[in-house]
Motif scaffolding. Structure first.
Motif: not given
Lengths: 372, 690
Positions: A229-234, B44-47, B50-53
């Motif tokens: 999950t974190q890798s895909q977010i990155a 957009e979704k992952y950005e 990432s922000e919410s992280n």
């Protein structure tokens, strides 16, 4: 290449491969520099130094004469197997699983050495096997033993990723050696049947969890699914151009696990975006294309199989790692060659590159007899 | 397949190399496509993820609205402090971290034990308060060591502060961190924010939504392990609204402290509006120390105290009212046509059939005023016997006895005003004349709370159907006019005037304020069957002491009821307290200086005495005390603890002692031992609605 300006030994180096690799490693060092919070240490500088060292090793390998290599095949294979047994034994003595052998200042991971070695030994076997015997099922026994012994030893460690890499390299050599296609199709079918059984009866719990997670990462987004999950977010948050050098929040704030080793591609993609990713793919494409070209041009069956197998090994590393970080494969501990921080994988890959350079040299020698 | 030769193998190698190259190229394209999809299509979704992280939104608990007294002085406020909470689910190594905290904060063994219990009991999301009121050095010491203390949250914030502590505990309740039930009921993030407290009891609970306010928010950049990298921006909280009570804070404090070492309750009502000026029950817990959860030593202390600090005696303590019902009875008699001038001779008792009901003294011939003044039982026995108690009970109810009042956050019990129908329903027995005689002097089945007696007094004093209220500026409209004529009320008030200012039972409690006189009535309610009378004997067997009063006599402004549990005679325990509290209304300086002198002999203010007791307990028991109860158990203790001896047993006893001399009236046959009567009963049977 400006052959006239450079001394012969340097000019004849395969710059088509070395230059992209140097660029890739430099890029990797930049990523590691950022991952360390804008510092050469502890990752970037050793990464570059190792590359320099292993380039020399590769060049040294490239000068090895064919006879010597053929002579050394089985001793090398035996030595590496012995080291694997030794690792296993030491692990039992120290009461825990162990993958490293410490030899003075050197820390060796024998399972890494086994990857090029298995290519070497199988290439030699099929070279000596009479052509008529290739399609005979009895000739399957020796390669099965040759692959089986190290695979079992590595699985005992346990290191599923390396065992798969060894199997893959072996299979590719056998494929290139001309074994009947239906055997591979049959093996593929058998594997498809065996996979569920292996999942339930062979895999360790943590390995099973990785497979489950791969099939459904959201099932445990904070536990085993966390990595993917974190890798895909990155990667996803990097967009086309990335967040900029040194601005990757996923890696800098420690959301991305193993940001400098197995998941270095995600670290890179966050800061350099899709462009960085395409660059990495391009470099691997160039290197692998060169590798297959070397294999095609190779003077004899042994060197052809050797070059093809080495190329496949590099490919396996890069492909599985990148598929893993993008969520296309389960999390297995396989680093990305030339980008990930770590000596063992760099050494393996440079041995592969060195072997390819060696085959390249042999083929040039064969095509221009008497020149040197 | 054709037979394999070296050359076919060579051809096959070339073909297969091509296949491998194609596969590699295919995988490369697949990877490029996948990456393009993640990085472009799903960018957009992952950005956002990432922000919410990266960005952590921390709620800032809102400052709670103040609770003010009628003059605008705070009964409950907030004070800025440094505090530390723990989020148990984020602890990496709980024993080590708790030990480190204990060292940094110099926690004692019992406090550490409490902390471990709270962590063990907390649901995983819950923030556990560790300590508040830290000084800056402690706060800084913890902040510096945060990297090795994951899950520990130091912050500067506000904590609830009750300046008069125990004096307002029962009235206002207390605040505490939300428990699982409260979070289940109201699933908002604020409830699990460290440092947030909500009302757990009393007015704090009743007006939770008004007092709460709007939380602020702070956006910070955090690492995966929760370490804050930097602040991004902050939105201020909005303080909750204040509520203003009819309570006079000074008077409430005075009354609570004047109670001293007794177990007592005081209720004072404004005769103009019905507003409650004081409602206190002592001893009481300290709401200030409850805010961080109840420690085991404190819990043991509260539970072992035979004065039952957790019981709000002002509204949940039920006692036989004794002679304090006589003014009410005199009004009922007048309504039934009894002339106030009619005299009854008191030969020292009253003959009912073959039984003799003994009075406290030989009063001789008395009219109605005199009967109130001297608290003559014989008069009321004979008169109530004449008109029938069934005609007295409705008046008792009209004046507030047996009634529950609409007061926010005040959990009342309404007691008993018996009548024939009630007895039939309750005991399946017929009403007897003796029951009537018992009830006539506030014994037998009659049970009232101090609040009810205060309301009764305010209604007699004002002549209006006053309804008690707590919210300042929102008096309750009085009920329908009372059925008494001014002349009838004057007789009763005159009798009460003579109790204090004539030669009556309360003569010792005359107000020492020039120009102000007080009218009143003493009461002594029996606890046990003649084990001992009045003042002597073991504490728990002594009679309850009552005093009701109003002042000024000619134009009543304040009405009051005081009960002192096991205080002995009404005149000796309750009346002096009532007198001093009344003095405080007219001449505060005088009252306070007298109180401060008294407190010197009692070992200081209630807060100081509690602190001393706590130290003694801590020294004696340390951490060996079992853990404190949960919220639910505390609530149960507060709403159900009725006290082992309250209300008293009233088994067949009708004598009422009023004057100083206690006659051991137990002349066997003379005592009207009634028909077998069920002994005192449990709470539910006493008409507890909650």
């Amino acid at each position: 290449m400006a052959r006239g300006l450079l001394p012969q030994p340097i000019a004849t180096l395969p710059w088509r491969a070395l230059l992209p690799l140097a660029l890739l490693t430099g890029f990797g060092a930049a990523v590691l520099y950022s991952a360390a919070g804008g510092s050469l240490y502890p990752y970037a500088a050793p990464h570059l130094m190792r590359f320099g060292l292993f380039v020399l090793l590769a060049i040294a390998i490239s000068y090895a004469p064919a006879d010597l290599v053929r002579w050394a095949v089985y001793p090398v294979y035996g030595a590496v197997c012995l080291m694997l047994v030794l690792v296993e034994a030491l692990g039992h003595i120290s009461g825990g699983s162990q993958r490293w052998l410490t030899l003075g200042p050197l820390v060796l991971q024998p399972s890494e050495l086994m990857k090029p070695t298995i290519v070497l030994v199988l290439a030699n076997f099929y070279n000596t096997l009479p052509a008529g015997m290739v399609a005979n099922w009895r000739s399957l026994v020796p390669p099965a033993v040759l692959i089986g012994v190290p695979m079992v030893l590595v699985l005992l460690q346990p290191d599923l990723g390396t065992a798969l890499a060894i199997t893959f390299a072996g299979a590719v050599v056998m494929f290139l050696a001309g074994l009947p296609l239906k055997w591979f199709l049959g093996a593929g079918a058998a594997g498809a049947l065996a996979a569920p059984l292996a999942y339930f009866f062979v895999l360790h719990d943590y390995q099973r969890a990785r497979v489950t997670t791969f099939l459904n990462p959201e099932s445990d987004a904070l536990g085993t699914g966390y990595h993917i999950t974190q890798s895909q977010i990155a990667i996803g948050s990097g967009g086309i151009l990335g967040k900029g050098f040194g601005n990757g929040s996923q890696s800098h704030l420690n959301y991305l696990p193993e940001a400098h080793t197995d998941f270095v591609f995600a670290t890179m993609a966050e800061e350099w975006g899709l462009l960085g990713g395409l660059f990495v793919l391009l470099v691997f494409g160039v290197v692998l294309r060169w590798g297959l070209g070397v294999a095609r041009r190779a003077p004899d069956r042994f060197s052809r199989l050797l070059a093809g197998g080495m190329t496949a090994t590099i490919f396996f590393y890069a492909a599985v790692n990148m598929m893993m970080v993008m969520g296309l494969a389960p999390v297995v501990g396989i680093p990305l060659p030339f980008l990930s921080y770590g000596g063992s994988s760099m050494m393996t890959n440079m041995i592969c590159v060195g072997t390819l350079m060696m085959v390249d040299r042999w083929s040039r020698k064969a095509s221009t007899p008497g020149l040197l | 397949m054709a037979k394999l030769t070296t050359s076919t193998l060579r051809q096959s190698f070339d073909r297969r190399t091509f296949v491998i190259g194609a596969v590699q190229g295919g995988v490369g394209l697949l990877l490029a496509a996948r990456m393009g999809y993640i990085a472009v299509a799903e960018n957009e979704k992952y950005e956002m993820e990432s922000e919410s992280n990266r960005v952590n939104l921390t709620l800032i608990p809102p400052r709670r609205g103040w609770i003010l007294d009628r003059k605008g002085a705070p009964l409950a406020s907030n004070r800025a402090d440094f505090r530390v909470d723990i989020i148990p689910v984020r602890l990496k190594d709980p024993p080590r971290e708790v030990a480190a905290l204990g060292e940094l904060l110099a926690l004692k063994p019992d406090q550490l034990a409490d902390l471990n219990t709270k962590i063990a009991d907390a649901a995983r999301f819950q923030a556990v308060p560790v300590a508040d009121g830290l000084d800056y050095d402690q706060f800084a010491a913890i902040s510096v060591r945060l990297p090795e203390l994951p899950g520990v949250v130091p912050q500067r914030g506000y904590s609830r502060y009750y300046p008069t502590g125990p004096a307002v505990g029962h009235l206002l309740g207390y605040v505490g961190a939300a428990n699982k039930e409260e979070y289940d009921k109201e699933r908002i993030p604020l409830l699990v924010t460290p440092g947030f407290k909500l009302g757990k009891d009393g007015l704090e609970k009743e007006y939770e939504q008004v007092l709460r306010g709007e939380p602020g928010a702070r956006r910070t950049e955090v690492t995966a392990s929760g370490r804050i990298v930097r602040d991004l921006d902050t939105r201020e909280d909005v303080q909750g609204q204040s509520i203003q009570l009819t309570i006079d804070g000074q008077l409430q404090d005075f009354a609570a402290r004047r109670i001293g070492l007794q177990s007592a309750a005081v209720v004072v009502i404004d005769c103009h509006t019905g507003g409650i000026l004081t409602m206190t029950s002592m001893p009481c817990f300290d709401p200030n120390t409850f805010a961080n959860g109840i420690g085991r030593i404190e819990w043991k202390m509260l539970n072992e105290d035979d004065h039952i600090p957790l019981l709000n005696k002002a509204v949940r303590g039920l006692y036989p009212p004794g002679s304090t019902v006589k003014p009410m009875a005199s009004l009922a008699l007048q309504l039934q046509g009894v002339s106030p001038e009619e005299h009854v001779n008191c030969p020292g008792g009253y003959q009912l059939g073959n039984r003799f009901f003994r009075c406290d003294a030989v009063h001789g011939s008395l009219d109605m005023r005199g009967a109130i003044e001297h608290s003559c039982n014989t008069y009321f026995w004979s008169m109530v016997h004449r008109v029938g108690y069934e005609n007295v009970a409705p008046v008792a109810r009209k004046l507030g006895l047996g009634q529950e009042f609409d007061l926010p956050g005040v959990n009342q019990r309404y007691g008993t005003v018996p009548d024939p129908e009630w007895k039939k329903r309750r005991y399946k027995q017929e009403w007897t004349a003796a029951d009537g005689l018992n009830a006539a002097i506030g014994q037998g089945y009659v049970l009232v709370s101090p609040l009810q007696l205060a309301v009764m007094t305010s209604r007699i004093a004002s002549g209006r159907d006053l309804v008690p209220s707590l919210m300042f500026g929102h008096p309750k409209p009085p009920g329908p006019a009372l059925p008494f004529t001014p002349e009838q009320l004057a007789v009763t008030r005159d009798g009460m005037f003579r109790v204090v200012n004539g030669s009556g039972t309360g003569a010792g409690s005359r107000l020492q304020v020039p120009g102000v006189t007080m009218s009143g009535k003493t009461g002594t309610a029996q606890v046990r069957k003649l084990l001992s009378r009045g003042g002597g004997g073991a504490w728990k067997t002594r009679d309850h002491s009552w005093f009701i009063c109003f002042a000024p006599s000619e134009a009543p402004r304040y009405a009051m009821a005081v009960v002192v549990e096991h205080g002995g005679f009404g005149a000796s325990a309750a009346a002096p307290i009532a007198k001093d509290v009344m003095t405080c209304l007219f001449d505060p300086a005088k009252a306070w200086s007298a109180l401060l002198e008294m407190e010197k002999t009692w070992g200081g203010t209630p807060a100081e005495r509690m602190a001393a007791k706590y130290s003694a307990y801590a020294a004696q028991y340390g951490a060996a005390v079992p853990k404190a109860a949960s919220d639910a158990a505390v609530q149960a203790a507060m709403t159900q603890s009725e006290g082992g001896e309250t209300p008293p047993l009233t088994n067949g006893v009708v004598t009422n002692v009023e004057s100083g001399e206690a006659k051991a009236a137990a002349s066997g046959g003379g005592q009207p031992s009634d028909e077998p009567r069920a002994p005192s009963t449990g709470p539910a049977e006493r008409g507890d609605r909650r």
